[in-house]
Scaffold this motif. Structure first.
Motif, PDB file in Angstrom:
ATOM      1  N   SER A 138     -17.978  34.619  17.860  1.00  0.00           N
ATOM      2  CA  SER A 138     -18.741  33.380  17.699  1.00  0.00           C
ATOM      3  C   SER A 138     -19.240  33.297  16.271  1.00  0.00           C
ATOM      4  O   SER A 138     -19.519  34.313  15.630  1.00  0.00           O
ATOM      5  N   ASP A 139     -19.386  32.065  15.796  1.00  0.00           N
ATOM      6  CA  ASP A 139     -19.931  31.886  14.455  1.00  0.00           C
ATOM      7  C   ASP A 139     -21.413  32.230  14.372  1.00  0.00           C
ATOM      8  O   ASP A 139     -21.977  32.233  13.270  1.00  0.00           O
ATOM      9  N   VAL A 140     -22.061  32.542  15.489  1.00  0.00           N
ATOM     10  CA  VAL A 140     -23.448  33.005  15.390  1.00  0.00           C
ATOM     11  C   VAL A 140     -23.517  34.310  14.606  1.00  0.00           C
ATOM     12  O   VAL A 140     -24.580  34.658  14.080  1.00  0.00           O
ATOM     13  N   HIS A 141     -22.393  35.031  14.492  1.00  0.00           N
ATOM     14  CA  HIS A 141     -22.408  36.256  13.699  1.00  0.00           C
ATOM     15  C   HIS A 141     -22.532  35.955  12.210  1.00  0.00           C
ATOM     16  O   HIS A 141     -22.807  36.848  11.413  1.00  0.00           O
ATOM     17  N   GLN A 142     -22.352  34.680  11.836  1.00  0.00           N
ATOM     18  CA  GLN A 142     -22.429  34.285  10.430  1.00  0.00           C
ATOM     19  C   GLN A 142     -23.844  33.915  10.007  1.00  0.00           C
ATOM     20  O   GLN A 142     -24.098  33.698   8.815  1.00  0.00           O
ATOM     21  N   GLY A 143     -24.774  33.812  10.974  1.00  0.00           N
ATOM     22  CA  GLY A 143     -26.141  33.462  10.636  1.00  0.00           C
ATOM     23  C   GLY A 143     -26.407  31.973  10.712  1.00  0.00           C
ATOM     24  O   GLY A 143     -25.506  31.166  10.973  1.00  0.00           O
ATOM     25  N   PRO A 144     -27.650  31.562  10.490  1.00  0.00           N
ATOM     26  CA  PRO A 144     -28.069  30.170  10.702  1.00  0.00           C
ATOM     27  C   PRO A 144     -27.280  29.136   9.912  1.00  0.00           C
ATOM     28  O   PRO A 144     -27.116  28.007  10.369  1.00  0.00           O
ATOM     29  N   ARG A 145     -26.797  29.493   8.751  1.00  0.00           N
ATOM     30  CA  ARG A 145     -26.073  28.523   7.919  1.00  0.00           C
ATOM     31  C   ARG A 145     -24.826  28.001   8.623  1.00  0.00           C
ATOM     32  O   ARG A 145     -24.451  26.833   8.470  1.00  0.00           O
ATOM     33  N   LYS A 146     -24.177  28.844   9.419  1.00  0.00           N
ATOM     34  CA  LYS A 146     -22.949  28.459  10.109  1.00  0.00           C
ATOM     35  C   LYS A 146     -23.172  28.178  11.593  1.00  0.00           C
ATOM     36  O   LYS A 146     -22.251  27.741  12.271  1.00  0.00           O
ATOM     37  N   SER A 147     -24.372  28.460  12.093  1.00  0.00           N
ATOM     38  CA  SER A 147     -24.573  28.358  13.546  1.00  0.00           C
ATOM     39  C   SER A 147     -25.706  27.404  13.919  1.00  0.00           C
ATOM     40  O   SER A 147     -26.285  27.534  14.995  1.00  0.00           O
ATOM     41  N   MET A 148     -26.011  26.477  13.024  1.00  0.00           N
ATOM     42  CA  MET A 148     -27.018  25.452  13.309  1.00  0.00           C
ATOM     43  C   MET A 148     -28.354  26.063  13.699  1.00  0.00           C
ATOM     44  O   MET A 148     -29.008  25.654  14.654  1.00  0.00           O
ATOM     45  N   GLY A 149     -28.764  27.112  12.972  1.00  0.00           N
ATOM     46  CA  GLY A 149     -30.090  27.678  13.163  1.00  0.00           C
ATOM     47  C   GLY A 149     -30.195  28.842  14.113  1.00  0.00           C
ATOM     48  O   GLY A 149     -31.277  29.414  14.277  1.00  0.00           O
ATOM     49  N   PHE A 150     -29.104  29.257  14.759  1.00  0.00           N
ATOM     50  CA  PHE A 150     -29.152  30.412  15.650  1.00  0.00           C
ATOM     51  C   PHE A 150     -29.521  31.649  14.828  1.00  0.00           C
ATOM     52  O   PHE A 150     -29.044  31.817  13.712  1.00  0.00           O
ATOM     53  N   PRO A 151     -30.371  32.543  15.359  1.00  0.00           N
ATOM     54  CA  PRO A 151     -30.792  33.703  14.559  1.00  0.00           C
ATOM     55  C   PRO A 151     -29.615  34.550  14.081  1.00  0.00           C
ATOM     56  O   PRO A 151     -28.611  34.699  14.793  1.00  0.00           O
ATOM     57  N   ALA A 152     -29.760  35.096  12.897  1.00  0.00           N
ATOM     58  CA  ALA A 152     -28.705  35.939  12.335  1.00  0.00           C
ATOM     59  C   ALA A 152     -28.666  37.291  13.025  1.00  0.00           C
ATOM     60  O   ALA A 152     -29.670  37.772  13.563  1.00  0.00           O
ATOM     61  N   PRO A 153     -27.498  37.946  13.025  1.00  0.00           N
ATOM     62  CA  PRO A 153     -27.433  39.307  13.564  1.00  0.00           C
ATOM     63  C   PRO A 153     -28.254  40.268  12.714  1.00  0.00           C
ATOM     64  O   PRO A 153     -28.496  40.015  11.529  1.00  0.00           O
ATOM     65  N   GLN A 154     -28.683  41.348  13.326  1.00  0.00           N
ATOM     66  CA  GLN A 154     -29.400  42.399  12.610  1.00  0.00           C
ATOM     67  C   GLN A 154     -28.701  43.722  12.923  1.00  0.00           C
ATOM     68  O   GLN A 154     -28.979  44.351  13.939  1.00  0.00           O
ATOM     69  N   TRP A 155     -27.787  44.107  12.042  1.00  0.00           N
ATOM     70  CA  TRP A 155     -26.979  45.280  12.307  1.00  0.00           C
ATOM     71  C   TRP A 155     -27.787  46.557  12.122  1.00  0.00           C
ATOM     72  O   TRP A 155     -28.560  46.690  11.176  1.00  0.00           O
ATOM     73  N   ARG A 156     -27.593  47.487  13.024  1.00  0.00           N
ATOM     74  CA  ARG A 156     -28.199  48.814  12.946  1.00  0.00           C
ATOM     75  C   ARG A 156     -27.156  49.826  13.391  1.00  0.00           C
ATOM     76  O   ARG A 156     -26.039  49.465  13.762  1.00  0.00           O
ATOM     77  N   PHE A 269     -10.470  33.210  13.564  1.00  0.00           N
ATOM     78  CA  PHE A 269     -10.114  31.810  13.763  1.00  0.00           C
ATOM     79  C   PHE A 269     -11.293  31.046  14.348  1.00  0.00           C
ATOM     80  O   PHE A 269     -11.920  31.502  15.316  1.00  0.00           O
ATOM     81  N   THR A 270     -11.579  29.882  13.784  1.00  0.00           N
ATOM     82  CA  THR A 270     -12.461  28.915  14.422  1.00  0.00           C
ATOM     83  C   THR A 270     -11.559  27.816  14.951  1.00  0.00           C
ATOM     84  O   THR A 270     -10.931  27.092  14.172  1.00  0.00           O
ATOM     85  N   GLY A 271     -11.456  27.724  16.269  1.00  0.00           N
ATOM     86  CA  GLY A 271     -10.438  26.855  16.831  1.00  0.00           C
ATOM     87  C   GLY A 271      -9.072  27.349  16.376  1.00  0.00           C
ATOM     88  O   GLY A 271      -8.770  28.542  16.435  1.00  0.00           O
ATOM     89  N   ALA A 272      -8.252  26.439  15.871  1.00  0.00           N
ATOM     90  CA  ALA A 272      -6.917  26.815  15.403  1.00  0.00           C
ATOM     91  C   ALA A 272      -6.870  27.075  13.906  1.00  0.00           C
ATOM     92  O   ALA A 272      -5.785  27.267  13.350  1.00  0.00           O
ATOM     93  N   ALA A 273      -8.021  27.098  13.255  1.00  0.00           N
ATOM     94  CA  ALA A 273      -8.064  27.285  11.802  1.00  0.00           C
ATOM     95  C   ALA A 273      -8.444  28.719  11.455  1.00  0.00           C
ATOM     96  O   ALA A 273      -9.465  29.229  11.928  1.00  0.00           O
ATOM     97  N   GLU A 274      -7.632  29.360  10.630  1.00  0.00           N
ATOM     98  CA  GLU A 274      -7.983  30.685  10.131  1.00  0.00           C
ATOM     99  C   GLU A 274      -9.024  30.529   9.026  1.00  0.00           C
ATOM    100  O   GLU A 274      -8.791  29.824   8.040  1.00  0.00           O
ATOM    101  N   VAL A 275     -10.187  31.167   9.210  1.00  0.00           N
ATOM    102  CA  VAL A 275     -11.286  31.044   8.254  1.00  0.00           C
ATOM    103  C   VAL A 275     -11.866  32.431   7.993  1.00  0.00           C
ATOM    104  O   VAL A 275     -11.637  33.368   8.759  1.00  0.00           O
ATOM    105  N   PRO A 276     -12.636  32.592   6.920  1.00  0.00           N
ATOM    106  CA  PRO A 276     -13.277  33.893   6.705  1.00  0.00           C
ATOM    107  C   PRO A 276     -14.390  34.127   7.724  1.00  0.00           C
ATOM    108  O   PRO A 276     -15.114  33.200   8.109  1.00  0.00           O
ATOM    109  N   SER A 277     -14.523  35.355   8.161  1.00  0.00           N
ATOM    110  CA  SER A 277     -15.699  35.727   8.939  1.00  0.00           C
ATOM    111  C   SER A 277     -16.827  36.048   7.959  1.00  0.00           C
ATOM    112  O   SER A 277     -16.668  35.924   6.741  1.00  0.00           O
ATOM    113  N   ALA A 278     -17.977  36.438   8.472  1.00  0.00           N
ATOM    114  CA  ALA A 278     -19.126  36.686   7.598  1.00  0.00           C
ATOM    115  C   ALA A 278     -18.806  37.780   6.584  1.00  0.00           C
ATOM    116  O   ALA A 278     -18.086  38.738   6.900  1.00  0.00           O
TER     117      ALA A 278
END
Length: 310
Positions: A138-156, A269-278
């Motif tokens: 999901s694009d929520v892994h990209q943080g609020p800029r790509k996920s319409m404000g959903f909290p960003a991941p916090q990797w540990r 991929f976002t839908g059928a488009a290959e895009v960069p992940s975070a």
């Protein structure tokens, strides 16, 4: 594709709609489902769409590594155990409290990452060259800029992510755990692509977009769930990241079957488009560490002595 596609979470939502698309193309299916009654209902719905669909069921509870092991054993007992693809679709988002898997791991991490990790690696020798693994992220892994404000991941460290005693239980914390699990999906995809490239097996991650028609919000308060359901048609029209389940399922089915993607691996991929992940998802040290710790966590759940875990 003559070998079957194994799909997790195929009794509703994206998994069910993707199964319908694949069945309509004559591709045999294996549905990994935790609820036998819902699984049988899903079979009927798929066959209403594709009457001649070849469908098998395997009981699978991703929150239990014993169940994952049993499912892999059942797959091996099939007359022809080979798999053409594995679609790691099942997932959950918990926002009310910290929950624990059957093996004692934090439930979001256990289901969204660890169960799928054990399933895919357990089926490694059932996947022949040309087989595909598609991990629903999901694009929520990209943080609020790509996920319409959903909290960003916090990797540990992955052991901390798996530890339910190291988690807080607010709704925001639950959404952060979800976003972090989606980042884990991308790390898993990248590491899998690197490790299995020489075997001719591809691994790609898929962002279906925001699908307000699905049941992912089932853990939210009642008022929020009802509002989300009634607003779904509006959200799909006005939000750039919102998509219908049908549209996302068509793209996911394409990612599983498209001949032009035969050599494509380690992509997002976002839908059928290959895009960069975070940007942080390309950290190879993290991906390697996640793989290693995931192996250890799976072995610990199987009560393998520490000396045998390497």
């Amino acid at each position: 594709m003559n070998d079957p596609v194994l799909i997790t979470g195929a009794t509703s939502g994206l998994g069910l709609e993707t199964a319908k698309y694949l069945a309509a193309e004559g591709i045999p299916l294996i549905l990994g489902c935790r609820d036998p009654q819902r699984a049988e209902a899903a079979v009927q719905r798929i066959r209403a769409h594709a009457p001649d669909a070849g469908i098998e069921l395997v009981e699978l509870e991703l929150a239990s590594l014993d169940s994952v092991d049993a499912a892999v054993a059942e797959l091996r007992r099939r007359k022809n155990p080979r798999l053409g693809a594995v679609v790691c679709n099942a997932g959950l988002q918990i926002v009310d409290r910290v929950r624990t898997s059957e093996d004692g791991y934090e439930l979001t991490f256990a289901v969204n990452h660890l169960g799928h990790f054990a399933l895919v690696t357990g089926c490694a020798d059932l996947l022949a060259p040309g087989a595909r693994v598609v991990v629903v992220s999901s694009d929520v892994h990209q943080g609020p800029r790509k996920s319409m404000g959903f909290p960003a991941p916090q990797w540990r460290h992955p052991r901390e992510l798996a530890d339910p005693d190291d988690q807080r239980d607010s709704g925001v914390d639950g959404r952060i755990r979800y976003a972090t699990s989606k980042l884990a999906n991308v790390y898993f995809t990248h590491e899998l692509a690197r490790r299995w490239h020489d075997r001719g097996i591809t691994a790609n991650a898929f962002d279906p977009g925001l699908m307000p028609q699905t049941g992912l919000s089932r853990g939210y308060p009642t008022v929020a769930r009802i509002g989300f359901r009634f607003l779904a048609p509006v959200l799909i029209k006005v939000m750039p990241i919102a998509r219908t389940v049908t549209r996302s399922a068509a793209d996911l089915a394409w990612l599983v079957t498209a001949p032009e993607l035969a050599g494509t691996t380690g992509k997002y991929f976002t839908g059928a488009a290959e895009v960069p992940s975070a940007p942080e998802s390309y950290d190879e040290e993290r991906a390697t560490e996640l793989w290693r710790v995931s192996e250890d966590l799976v072995r610990a759940a199987r009560h393998v002595p520490p000396a045998e875990r390497r």
